[in-house]
Design a protein around this motif. Structure first.
Motif, mmCIF file in Angstrom:
data_model
loop_
_atom_site.group_PDB
_atom_site.id
_atom_site.type_symbol
_atom_site.label_atom_id
_atom_site.label_comp_id
_atom_site.label_asym_id
_atom_site.label_seq_id
_atom_site.Cartn_x
_atom_site.Cartn_y
_atom_site.Cartn_z
ATOM 1 N N ALA A 120 6.241 3.467 -3.427
ATOM 2 C CA ALA A 120 7.271 2.804 -2.662
ATOM 3 C C ALA A 120 7.095 3.531 -1.142
ATOM 4 O O ALA A 120 7.113 2.719 0.001
ATOM 5 N N GLU A 121 6.619 4.892 -0.811
ATOM 6 C CA GLU A 121 6.339 5.429 0.405
ATOM 7 C C GLU A 121 5.418 4.531 1.397
ATOM 8 O O GLU A 121 5.488 4.320 2.283
ATOM 9 N N TRP A 122 4.149 4.387 0.600
ATOM 10 C CA TRP A 122 3.083 3.468 1.073
ATOM 11 C C TRP A 122 3.534 2.132 1.234
ATOM 12 O O TRP A 122 2.847 1.707 2.429
ATOM 13 N N THR A 123 4.097 1.604 0.644
ATOM 14 C CA THR A 123 4.698 0.235 0.817
ATOM 15 C C THR A 123 5.700 0.159 2.167
ATOM 16 O O THR A 123 5.600 -0.605 2.986
ATOM 17 N N ALA A 124 6.445 1.289 2.030
ATOM 18 C CA ALA A 124 7.403 1.266 3.483
ATOM 19 C C ALA A 124 6.322 1.392 4.794
ATOM 20 O O ALA A 124 6.775 1.004 5.912
#
Length: 149
Positions: A120-124
Motif C-alpha cells: 500500500a505504501e509503494w502504491t501510494a
C-alpha cells in the motif's frame, strides 16, 4: 576519482532485487518485533517456500538452492520452535511433508499483513496504475523465470 553510477547503469536484476530485499527486511523485523524472535532470516527464507498443503524437504532445498542437509537442519530448528511439523505424505506413505504448524500460521498471517502495508505504501508512492502495471509485467516475467510456477 570514483565514477558516479547513474540510474541507467543499474541492471534490471538489481532494480528488482532492491525492493524485494527491503520488503524482506521490513517483514522480518516486524515479525521479530511481534515476539517471534526465535526465527532466523535463513529459516524464514526456507519457511516461506512451504506450500499450503506441505512440501517435501528435497523440494524446499531445491527451491532455496541449498543442500538437503542444510534444509533439514533449518527444518529441524523450525520444528523445535513450533513453526512447522512433519507429517506423512498422503500420496506416498514412505515420504514426509513439512507443513506449517499453528504457531507458524500466526507468523504467516502477521507477515501477510505487513506485506499488504508495504505494498500500500509503494502504491501510494508510484500510483495505483503504475503498481498494477508493474504487477502485470512481473507476472509475465514469472512465466519465463519461475520454474515452480
Amino acid at each position: 576519482m570514483a565514477e558516479t553510477t547513474t540510474d541507467e547503469d543499474i541492471s534490471t536484476g538489481v532494480l528488482l532485487f532492491l525492493p524485494f530485499r527491503e520488503m524482506e527486511r521490513r517483514v522480518f523485523d516486524f515479525v521479530v518485533a511481534a515476539g517471534y524472535d526465535d526465527i532466523t532470516l535463513a529459516q524464514s527464507r526456507l519457511f516461506q517456500r512451504i506450500s499450503p498443503g506441505g512440501s517435501r524437504l528435497t523440494d524446499l532445498a531445491e527451491q532455496a538452492r541449498i543442500t538437503k542437509q542444510s534444509a533439514g537442519f533449518l527444518v529441524d530448528q523450525l520444528e523445535r520452535a513450533g513453526y512447522v511439523e512433519r507429517v506423512r505424505d498422503p500420496d506416498d506413505a514412505r515420504a514426509r511433508l513439512v507443513r506449517v504448524a499453528q504457531r507458524g500460521a500466526r507468523v504467516v498471517a502477521l507477515a501477510a499483513g505487513e506485506v499488504e502495508r508495504i505494498e500500500a505504501e509503494w502504491t501510494a508512492h508510484v500510483g495505483a496504475e503504475e503498481m498494477a502495471h508493474l504487477r502485470r509485467v512481473l507476472l509475465r516475467l514469472r512465466e519465463i523465470t519461475d520454474p515452480y510456477a
